[in-house]
Motif scaffolding. Sequence first.
Motif, PDB file in Angstrom:
ATOM      1  N   PHE A  37     -11.949  16.056  51.499  1.00 17.38           N
ATOM      2  CA  PHE A  37     -11.652  16.728  50.464  1.00 17.38           C
ATOM      3  C   PHE A  37     -13.159  17.201  49.756  1.00 17.38           C
ATOM      4  CE2 PHE A  37      -7.465  15.798  51.344  1.00 17.38           C
ATOM      5  CZ  PHE A  37      -6.680  17.050  51.355  1.00 17.38           C
ATOM      6  N   ALA A  38     -14.163  16.338  49.766  1.00 17.87           N
ATOM      7  CA  ALA A  38     -15.239  16.897  49.087  1.00 17.87           C
ATOM      8  C   ALA A  38     -15.798  18.240  49.904  1.00 17.87           C
ATOM      9  CB  ALA A  38     -16.255  15.585  49.344  1.00 17.87           C
ATOM     10  N   ASP A  39     -15.860  17.932  51.444  1.00 18.01           N
ATOM     11  CA  ASP A  39     -16.204  19.120  52.052  1.00 18.01           C
ATOM     12  C   ASP A  39     -15.321  20.186  52.125  1.00 18.01           C
ATOM     13  OD1 ASP A  39     -18.287  17.675  52.978  1.00 18.01           O
ATOM     14  OD2 ASP A  39     -17.302  16.735  54.746  1.00 18.01           O
ATOM     15  N   TRP A  40     -13.818  20.102  51.906  1.00 19.94           N
ATOM     16  CA  TRP A  40     -12.957  21.097  51.718  1.00 19.94           C
ATOM     17  C   TRP A  40     -13.156  21.746  50.567  1.00 19.94           C
ATOM     18  CZ3 TRP A  40      -8.624  21.839  48.335  1.00 19.94           C
ATOM     19  CH2 TRP A  40      -8.075  22.919  48.869  1.00 19.94           C
ATOM     20  N   GLN A  41     -13.776  21.504  49.365  1.00 21.26           N
ATOM     21  CA  GLN A  41     -13.717  21.909  48.395  1.00 21.26           C
ATOM     22  C   GLN A  41     -15.033  23.359  48.417  1.00 21.26           C
ATOM     23  OE1 GLN A  41     -11.244  20.735  45.885  1.00 21.26           O
ATOM     24  NE2 GLN A  41     -13.022  21.582  44.438  1.00 21.26           N
ATOM     25  N   GLU A  42     -15.802  23.412  49.272  1.00 21.05           N
ATOM     26  CA  GLU A  42     -16.733  24.314  49.623  1.00 21.05           C
ATOM     27  C   GLU A  42     -15.870  25.587  49.990  1.00 21.05           C
ATOM     28  OE1 GLU A  42     -19.869  23.220  52.296  1.00 21.05           O
ATOM     29  OE2 GLU A  42     -20.103  21.235  51.095  1.00 21.05           O
ATOM     30  N   GLN A  43     -14.977  25.361  51.027  1.00 20.95           N
ATOM     31  CA  GLN A  43     -14.315  26.663  51.355  1.00 20.95           C
ATOM     32  C   GLN A  43     -12.815  26.742  50.821  1.00 20.95           C
ATOM     33  OE1 GLN A  43     -14.702  26.566  55.653  1.00 20.95           O
ATOM     34  NE2 GLN A  43     -16.707  25.829  55.456  1.00 20.95           N
ATOM     35  N   GLN A  44     -12.168  25.542  50.697  1.00 23.99           N
ATOM     36  CA  GLN A  44     -10.688  25.685  50.423  1.00 23.99           C
ATOM     37  C   GLN A  44      -9.845  26.279  51.283  1.00 23.99           C
ATOM     38  OE1 GLN A  44      -9.855  25.926  46.217  1.00 23.99           O
ATOM     39  NE2 GLN A  44     -11.294  24.354  45.614  1.00 23.99           N
ATOM     40  N   PRO A  45      -9.803  26.170  52.626  1.00 22.86           N
ATOM     41  CA  PRO A  45      -9.202  27.086  53.628  1.00 22.86           C
ATOM     42  C   PRO A  45      -7.600  26.459  53.205  1.00 22.86           C
ATOM     43  CG  PRO A  45     -10.283  25.262  54.667  1.00 22.86           C
ATOM     44  CD  PRO A  45     -10.761  25.562  53.273  1.00 22.86           C
ATOM     45  N   THR A  46      -6.576  27.308  53.308  1.00 19.27           N
ATOM     46  CA  THR A  46      -5.251  27.173  52.956  1.00 19.27           C
ATOM     47  C   THR A  46      -4.220  27.479  54.205  1.00 19.27           C
ATOM     48  OG1 THR A  46      -4.730  28.922  51.675  1.00 19.27           O
ATOM     49  CG2 THR A  46      -5.523  27.145  50.611  1.00 19.27           C
ATOM     50  N   SER A  47      -4.570  28.263  55.009  1.00 20.09           N
ATOM     51  CA  SER A  47      -3.687  28.597  56.006  1.00 20.09           C
ATOM     52  C   SER A  47      -3.992  27.718  57.035  1.00 20.09           C
ATOM     53  CB  SER A  47      -3.876  30.061  56.734  1.00 20.09           C
ATOM     54  OG  SER A  47      -5.217  30.112  57.420  1.00 20.09           O
ATOM     55  N   PRO A  48      -2.555  27.276  57.842  1.00 16.94           N
ATOM     56  CA  PRO A  48      -2.806  26.239  58.935  1.00 16.94           C
ATOM     57  C   PRO A  48      -3.928  26.276  59.784  1.00 16.94           C
ATOM     58  CG  PRO A  48      -0.658  26.750  58.430  1.00 16.94           C
ATOM     59  CD  PRO A  48      -1.475  27.691  57.812  1.00 16.94           C
ATOM     60  N   SER A  49      -4.132  27.716  60.353  1.00 17.75           N
ATOM     61  CA  SER A  49      -5.357  27.934  61.338  1.00 17.75           C
ATOM     62  C   SER A  49      -6.636  27.772  60.664  1.00 17.75           C
ATOM     63  CB  SER A  49      -5.204  29.323  61.931  1.00 17.75           C
ATOM     64  OG  SER A  49      -5.306  30.580  61.077  1.00 17.75           O
ATOM     65  N   LYS A  50      -6.892  28.226  59.611  1.00 19.79           N
ATOM     66  CA  LYS A  50      -8.267  28.136  58.901  1.00 19.79           C
ATOM     67  C   LYS A  50      -8.399  26.574  58.688  1.00 19.79           C
ATOM     68  CE  LYS A  50      -9.519  32.092  58.827  1.00 19.79           C
ATOM     69  NZ  LYS A  50     -10.759  32.700  59.688  1.00 19.79           N
ATOM     70  N   ILE A  51      -7.468  25.902  58.104  1.00 17.93           N
ATOM     71  CA  ILE A  51      -7.747  24.206  57.922  1.00 17.93           C
ATOM     72  C   ILE A  51      -7.905  23.802  59.168  1.00 17.93           C
ATOM     73  CG2 ILE A  51      -6.371  22.215  57.272  1.00 17.93           C
ATOM     74  CD1 ILE A  51      -4.894  23.942  55.234  1.00 17.93           C
ATOM     75  N   LEU A  52      -7.378  23.913  60.293  1.00 14.93           N
ATOM     76  CA  LEU A  52      -7.636  23.586  61.441  1.00 14.93           C
ATOM     77  C   LEU A  52      -9.028  23.860  62.063  1.00 14.93           C
ATOM     78  CD1 LEU A  52      -6.979  21.999  64.043  1.00 14.93           C
ATOM     79  CD2 LEU A  52      -5.893  23.806  65.386  1.00 14.93           C
ATOM     80  N   GLU A  53      -9.300  25.087  61.863  1.00 15.34           N
ATOM     81  CA  GLU A  53     -10.775  25.675  62.212  1.00 15.34           C
ATOM     82  C   GLU A  53     -11.722  24.575  61.323  1.00 15.34           C
ATOM     83  OE1 GLU A  53     -13.249  29.448  61.394  1.00 15.34           O
ATOM     84  OE2 GLU A  53     -11.228  29.805  62.312  1.00 15.34           O
ATOM     85  N   PHE A  54     -11.512  24.571  60.137  1.00 11.54           N
ATOM     86  CA  PHE A  54     -12.432  23.736  59.187  1.00 11.54           C
ATOM     87  C   PHE A  54     -12.563  22.338  59.676  1.00 11.54           C
ATOM     88  CE2 PHE A  54     -12.268  20.331  55.742  1.00 11.54           C
ATOM     89  CZ  PHE A  54     -13.506  20.587  55.122  1.00 11.54           C
ATOM     90  N   ALA A  55     -11.119  21.760  59.963  1.00 15.15           N
ATOM     91  CA  ALA A  55     -11.417  20.272  60.351  1.00 15.15           C
ATOM     92  C   ALA A  55     -12.188  20.154  61.812  1.00 15.15           C
ATOM     93  CB  ALA A  55     -10.048  19.796  60.446  1.00 15.15           C
ATOM     94  N   VAL A  56     -12.005  21.090  62.616  1.00 10.92           N
ATOM     95  CA  VAL A  56     -12.718  20.906  63.986  1.00 10.92           C
ATOM     96  C   VAL A  56     -14.274  20.993  63.851  1.00 10.92           C
ATOM     97  CG1 VAL A  56     -13.123  22.121  66.113  1.00 10.92           C
ATOM     98  CG2 VAL A  56     -10.813  21.429  65.376  1.00 10.92           C
TER      99      VAL A  56
END
Length: 102
Positions: A37-56
Amino acid sequence: VSEEGARAAVLSNYVQFMTTPGTHSDTYAESFHRSFFADWQEQQPTSPSKILEFAVQRYRQKMNMSFPDSQLDAIGCLPMAIPFVLQSATANKEEAVTAAVE
């Protein structure tokens, strides 16, 4: 549900649960979750596809560092694997292995 769709749905539910006030009363989060979540804070993607893209992308970046992020293979990330283990529970060996390495 496709493998990618399942991963996106699980990650989306995870982000929604962890970022919605009042969904849990645990005051401690493993370092795996804090780092995510420290890394997620920068972009904060919320759609399932964008969250998966962020995680990958995050995984690839962290694992390609000269010193890979030790939190990606820590015990704190074990709960994240459970939905994917269950999804492959009825698959044959080859299908289960393929799903695991994706």
